[in-house]
Design an enzyme around this catalytic site. Structure first.
Site, PDB file in Angstrom:
ATOM      1  N   CYS A 183      -1.114 -42.231 -58.111  1.00 39.58           N
ATOM      2  CA  CYS A 183      -0.968 -41.321 -56.983  1.00 39.58           C
ATOM      3  C   CYS A 183      -1.206 -42.054 -55.664  1.00 39.58           C
ATOM      4  O   CYS A 183      -2.225 -42.733 -55.496  1.00 39.58           O
ATOM      5  CB  CYS A 183      -1.949 -40.165 -57.115  1.00 39.58           C
ATOM      6  SG  CYS A 183      -1.807 -38.966 -55.768  1.00 39.58           S
ATOM      7  N   GLN A 196      -5.300 -35.199 -67.117  1.00 39.64           N
ATOM      8  CA  GLN A 196      -5.274 -36.393 -66.276  1.00 39.64           C
ATOM      9  C   GLN A 196      -6.478 -36.388 -65.346  1.00 39.64           C
ATOM     10  O   GLN A 196      -6.729 -35.403 -64.645  1.00 39.64           O
ATOM     11  CB  GLN A 196      -4.004 -36.487 -65.434  1.00 39.64           C
ATOM     12  CG  GLN A 196      -3.973 -37.840 -64.685  1.00 39.64           C
ATOM     13  CD  GLN A 196      -2.772 -38.025 -63.790  1.00 39.64           C
ATOM     14  OE1 GLN A 196      -2.628 -37.327 -62.794  1.00 39.64           O
ATOM     15  NE2 GLN A 196      -1.923 -38.978 -64.139  1.00 39.64           N
ATOM     16  N   ASN A 208       8.779 -43.591 -66.300  1.00 45.32           N
ATOM     17  CA  ASN A 208       8.805 -42.413 -65.434  1.00 45.32           C
ATOM     18  C   ASN A 208       9.503 -42.792 -64.135  1.00 45.32           C
ATOM     19  O   ASN A 208       9.433 -43.928 -63.698  1.00 45.32           O
ATOM     20  CB  ASN A 208       7.360 -41.945 -65.183  1.00 45.32           C
ATOM     21  CG  ASN A 208       7.250 -40.860 -64.134  1.00 45.32           C
ATOM     22  OD1 ASN A 208       6.502 -40.992 -63.165  1.00 45.32           O
ATOM     23  ND2 ASN A 208       7.981 -39.777 -64.280  1.00 45.32           N
TER      24      ASN A 208
END
Length: 329
Positions: free
Chosen positions: A96, A66, A208
């Site tokens: 993030c 990633q 997710n």
């Protein structure tokens, strides 16, 4: 098996957690689950020369890198570096929410700049050859309307050449919530993500967020192409991974039980210690192996205290396992 098939179940990239020792442990439990590195910034690789961040063992495959960044040319160069080292996939972080990531104009804040994300992934794809480039994103940030923002975002990255993405089914609040709170406080909107899977049926979409068991994984695989599990796979790894190969992929499970998994980590632990590493670098990722079972507390205590002993070696693993075996008996 193509990487897309492995993506039926993956373990999320998690900073300070999914390092090479964690991945080695998870690979003992499952041969099929797709594993991810921690996020590595393209700047660290291209400008900082930190190529050691790309190190992994072939036994970890299938493993994906990633990347974090927002400069298309720099991301393309970092992607080429990853491909040259044999990664099975390169993923762009658009999820993030940490302040550090925002200040660098990457991570979740890029949900506000879908055109830039499209430019980034197009450049990465051009540099990747046959290696897939994927995206992990949120459903939106701050005051954005996810029902409007998310389909536009997916359309743009699809048009840029991305065929696989993972959606964390929560908004990210860039102001007012910590990264930890951003994993727990914003409500989950599974229905929206399921709708995206139906609408973008030409893409492979994984979900997710808040998925805590293999039963949850199975339920989510009905509307979705794939499922990504984060903290549950770290804190209770056997519950997610020990039977994943048979239940999710229809192949034989490589490890019969938790005790065997612990013993199979001995060679990795010994190599790390012989190379000058500390045992805690490995054993900290194994603390949850017996979560919820008799002896779990003694297992955690023995590993934690043993790893801090001067001159500690791989014997701390067998010592900890002996406590579990005794309590189970």
């Amino acid at each position: 098996m193509p990487v897309t098939d492995h993506a039926r179940l993956s373990v999320a990239p998690m900073m300070d957690w999914t390092d090479r020792h964690c991945r080695a442990f998870h690979r003992v439990l499952s041969r099929q689950v797709l594993l991810y590195t921690e996020m590595v910034t393209s700047a660290a690789l291209v400008r900082g020369g930190a190529v050691e961040l790309l190190e992994f063992d072939a036994a970890e495959h299938p493993v994906a890198l990633q990347l974090g960044g927002s400069d298309p040319a720099e991301l393309a160069e970092a992607t080429a570096m990853a491909v040259a080292r044999g990664y099975a996939e390169v993923n762009l972080n658009v999820g993030c929410p940490s302040d550090r990531v925002q200040s660098g104009c990457f991570g979740a804040i890029l949900m506000e700049r879908p055109g830039l994300v499209a430019d980034c992934v197009a450049a990465m794809i051009a540099a990747a050859g046959d290696v897939p480039v994927t995206v992990k994103c949120r459903i939106g940030v701050d005051d954005q309307d996810p029902a409007t923002v998310l389909p536009d975002f997916l359309s743009r990255i699809r048009d840029a050449g991305v065929s696989r993405a993972t959606i964390h089914a929560r908004k990210a609040w860039l102001q007012g919530l910590s990264p930890k709170e951003n994993r727990e406080v914003p409500p989950l909107d599974y229905a929206l993500v399921h709708a995206m899977a139906e609408r973008f049926d030409d893409m492979h979409l994984s979900i997710n967020g808040g998925i805590a068991s293999l039963d949850d994984v199975g339920a989510q695989l009905e509307p979705m192409d794939g499922v990504m599990v984060g903290r549950a796979a770290y804190h209770d790894p056997a519950a997610i991974l020990l039977e994943a190969d048979s239940r999710i992929f229809g192949t034989a499970d490589p490890c019969p039980d938790r005790a065997t998994a612990a013993l199979r980590m001995l060679p990795h632990l010994e190599r790390h210690i012989d190379g000058g590493g500390k045992p805690g670098h490995v054993t900290r990722h194994m603390l949850g192996l017996f979560a919820g079972l008799p002896g779990a507390r003694a297992w955690r205590r023995t590993l934690s205290e043993g790893a801090a002993r001067p001159g500690a070696g791989a014997e701390i693993l067998t010592e900890a396992l002996a406590h579990v075996t005794a309590q189970a008996a």
